[in-house]
Scaffold this active site. Sequence first.
Site, PDB file in Angstrom:
ATOM      1  N   HIS A  29      -3.370   6.304   2.706  1.00 50.65           N
ATOM      2  CA  HIS A  29      -4.113   5.527   2.496  1.00 50.65           C
ATOM      3  C   HIS A  29      -5.053   4.645   2.586  1.00 50.65           C
ATOM      4  O   HIS A  29      -5.485   4.603   3.325  1.00 50.65           O
ATOM      5  CB  HIS A  29      -2.498   4.624   2.290  1.00 50.65           C
ATOM      6  N   CYS A  49       1.006  -1.422   0.149  1.00 49.91           N
ATOM      7  CA  CYS A  49      -0.459  -0.018   0.022  1.00 49.91           C
ATOM      8  C   CYS A  49       0.765   0.995  -0.577  1.00 49.91           C
ATOM      9  O   CYS A  49       0.690   2.093  -0.638  1.00 49.91           O
ATOM     10  CB  CYS A  49      -0.900   0.264   1.292  1.00 49.91           C
ATOM     11  N   ASN A  62     -10.728  -1.190   0.543  1.00 51.61           N
ATOM     12  CA  ASN A  62      -8.672  -1.111   0.888  1.00 51.61           C
ATOM     13  C   ASN A  62      -8.323  -1.337  -1.051  1.00 51.61           C
ATOM     14  O   ASN A  62      -8.212  -2.828  -0.919  1.00 51.61           O
ATOM     15  CB  ASN A  62      -8.334  -2.151   1.738  1.00 51.61           C
TER      16      ASN A  62
END
EC number: 2.3.1.180
Length: 342
Positions: free
Chosen positions: A264, A117, A294
């Site tokens: 993020h 990420c 996500n």
Amino acid sequence: MIPFTMHGSHILSTGSAVPEICINNDLLSTVLDTSDKWISTRTGIKERKIIAENQSIIDLANIAANKALHKGLLQPTDLDLILFSTSTPHDLFGSASKLQYSLGATNAAAFDITSACSGFVIALIVAHQFIQTGIYNNILIIGADTLSQWVDWSDRTTCILFGDGAGAAILQKKQQNDILAFEINTDGSESQQLSINYKYPTKTNSKPNINKQFIAKSSQQYEYLTMNGKEVYKFAVSKVPYSITNCLHTTSLKAKDITWLLLHQANQRILETVANKLQIPMDKVLSNIEFYGNTSAASIPIALDEAFSTGHICNQDVIAIAGFGAGLTWASILIQWSTIEQ
Ligand code: ACO
């Protein structure tokens, strides 16, 4: 001796793409022991987009890249370099060269960056080095992941979190520099908190047989994604504010000067806690986690593209961006957005 001049990096344009298949929390609750209430209260996620069986990460990246090229008025052949940030490649040898081919970016070198990420921010920082030193003029940076193909869909503690997507940005050499500060961090001692491990062959008591060993080795696979959610949460809310503060310290800016905080998109509660620690009000925090979950390396460029396209991000805005996740890695970058021709 040839004089050495540092050049400026300018974010010329952005693009993004998500798959059409939408799985909302209610649908997940029909196959898992979970509920919309549990997922949305703990994470802020309401739905996620999942790649179709006949679609690949290259298809998503191609759409995002073409949008960025179109908005930047560039042809694929104008690209000098493609950095493809992903942890879910179409091919373990790399996805960047496949994207280069599918775009027709025949003049571009291309390689992958694997950093979960944090990947998009790290790729942006790497691209900035090639621009600053004058090596390249136009660099395409992709953040794309399809973690839906790597999670265990019967594990309610992980699968509810993730979605698929791709985001793109084009960094261009200019006199003026939009990138004010950055840092990259790694703590490999905590890598077990979040991983997709190589699956070793199961040991048998039979006599060693070289043929058998080769056959076993030639059909290796990976484990499903595993995560210690609480530890990853603690890691994110402690390291990210510190990292952004470090970046601010290398400039004359303070947290109050940040126009947009773009983290993020892992969990809405992480966004709120980090913003609170930096004393940044929530109306300055970009969030789209509700719609995508996500999306790993894709989450930051998708949110950046949406915020720019919808007119949220304007000329001269200061954007503090931070990625964090498996590795463990975390990386921050401060950008002063410029939309005018330099
Ligand atoms: N639905 C219903 N109940 C659930 C679910 C679910 N989907 N998942 C877990 N539970 C249960 C657990 O079994 C547990 O039950 P118990 O108390 O009876 O044992 C209870 O809910 C609490 O579980 P916790 O794991 O303690 O829940 P927590 O509040 O920590 O929230 C979460 C979990 C949302 C995963 C949180 O820890 C988190 O967001 N952590 C950060 C994760 C993250 O950001 N990861 C991505 C990093 S980016 C990258 O690199 C990929």
